[in-house]
Write an enzyme that holds these catalytic residues in place. Structure first.
Site, PDB file in Angstrom:
ATOM      1  N   GLU A 187      -1.457  -6.755   7.590  1.00 52.71           N
ATOM      2  CA  GLU A 187      -0.122  -6.863   7.921  1.00 52.71           C
ATOM      3  C   GLU A 187      -0.170  -7.834   8.915  1.00 52.71           C
ATOM      4  O   GLU A 187      -1.210  -8.211  10.006  1.00 52.71           O
ATOM      5  CB  GLU A 187      -0.168  -5.503   8.441  1.00 52.71           C
ATOM      6  CG  GLU A 187       1.165  -4.963   9.008  1.00 52.71           C
ATOM      7  CD  GLU A 187       2.238  -4.760   8.203  1.00 52.71           C
ATOM      8  OE1 GLU A 187       2.519  -6.640   7.738  1.00 52.71           O
ATOM      9  OE2 GLU A 187       2.703  -4.059   7.832  1.00 52.71           O
ATOM     10  N   HIS A 193       1.122  -1.065  -0.116  1.00 53.59           N
ATOM     11  CA  HIS A 193      -0.112   0.495  -0.234  1.00 53.59           C
ATOM     12  C   HIS A 193       0.604   1.430   0.150  1.00 53.59           C
ATOM     13  O   HIS A 193       2.060   1.525   0.036  1.00 53.59           O
ATOM     14  CB  HIS A 193      -1.117   0.230   1.135  1.00 53.59           C
ATOM     15  CG  HIS A 193      -0.292   0.267   2.380  1.00 53.59           C
ATOM     16  ND1 HIS A 193       0.527   1.187   3.286  1.00 53.59           N
ATOM     17  CD2 HIS A 193      -0.126  -1.020   3.128  1.00 53.59           C
ATOM     18  CE1 HIS A 193       1.135   1.324   4.719  1.00 53.59           C
ATOM     19  NE2 HIS A 193       0.862  -0.534   4.166  1.00 53.59           N
TER      20      HIS A 193
END
Length: 228
Positions: free
Chosen positions: A87, A9
């Site tokens: 994550e 990202h």
């Protein structure tokens, strides 16, 4: 030969503020938005196209994917969102400033928490509001499945089953796949695909918003790996 594209990202608000983020659902910065759009432009200019996309259930990865696809005029592509691409969970460190945490616990200890392969940070305590238990996006998952903290090893252990169940079959079927995820979940894929050791993967850096391309043979073994 098949090309698989991974993208971390774009810069998030907590990246900018140097905070441990983990599963905290934070926004992209203006720079992060620009990075995602630039990634889409690079992919488009290099002649890339896709048939299927995968991302996490965290909006910084989802928005990065959407910005890439919008830039490529491919917003209509099918997208699978799965928590296993999230994550790494940073436990009790989530929301803390990295520099201040190092000053409090010592640089060496924080380095171990951040960069060791199998040592997790301190877990979130029971009842902590940062726990994902009551979050709707994790409805249907058992308490045992939802982490209170994770090492990189723990993160890899959830990412790889998703690869084998959902991503690899698409590639074998001839689909061109784009994955928008996070530094550590993508490290898990890189470790597996490239056969990196625990020491090698903890030192492998994936910059925000920059496409990482794998060229794979028919057995899904990499013949090349490079950043665009």
């Amino acid at each position: 030969m098949t090309k698989l594209v991974l993208i971390r990202h774009g810069q998030s608000v907590w990246n900018q503020q140097d905070l441990f983020t983990g599963w905290t659902d934070v926004e992209l910065t203006e720079q992060g938005v620009a990075e995602a759009k630039a990634a889409g432009e690079k992919l488009l200019a290099a002649g890339y196209d896709f048939d299927a996309c995968h991302t996490s259930v965290l909006k910084r990865a989802i928005k990065t994917l959407n910005l890439v696809l919008e830039t490529m005029d491919r917003l209509w592509l099918p997208v699978q969102k799965d928590w296993r691409l999230n994550e790494r969970h940073y436990g009790g460190l989530q929301g803390l400033n990295k520099t201040q945490t190092a000053a409090q616990h010592g640089k060496e200890q924080v380095h171990i928490w951040r960069r060791s392969y199998d040592i997790p940070p301190p877990p979130l305590p029971e009842g902590d509001e940062r726990l994902p238990d009551g979050d709707r996006r994790y409805k249907g998952l058992s308490k045992e499945q939802l982490p209170r903290t994770e090492s990189l090893k723990d993160c890899v252990a959830r990412v790889l089953p998703y690869w084998h169940e959902s991503i690899a079959p698409q590639i074998r079927a001839g689909q061109r796949v784009l994955i928008s995820a996070h530094g550590n979940s993508l490290r898990g894929l890189v470790m597996y695909l490239s056969g990196l050791s625990e020491e090698e993967i903890t030192g492998f850096e994936i910059p925000t918003g920059r496409p990482l391309v794998y060229e794979l043979d028919d057995a899904l073994k990499p013949t090349d790996r490079f950043f665009l």
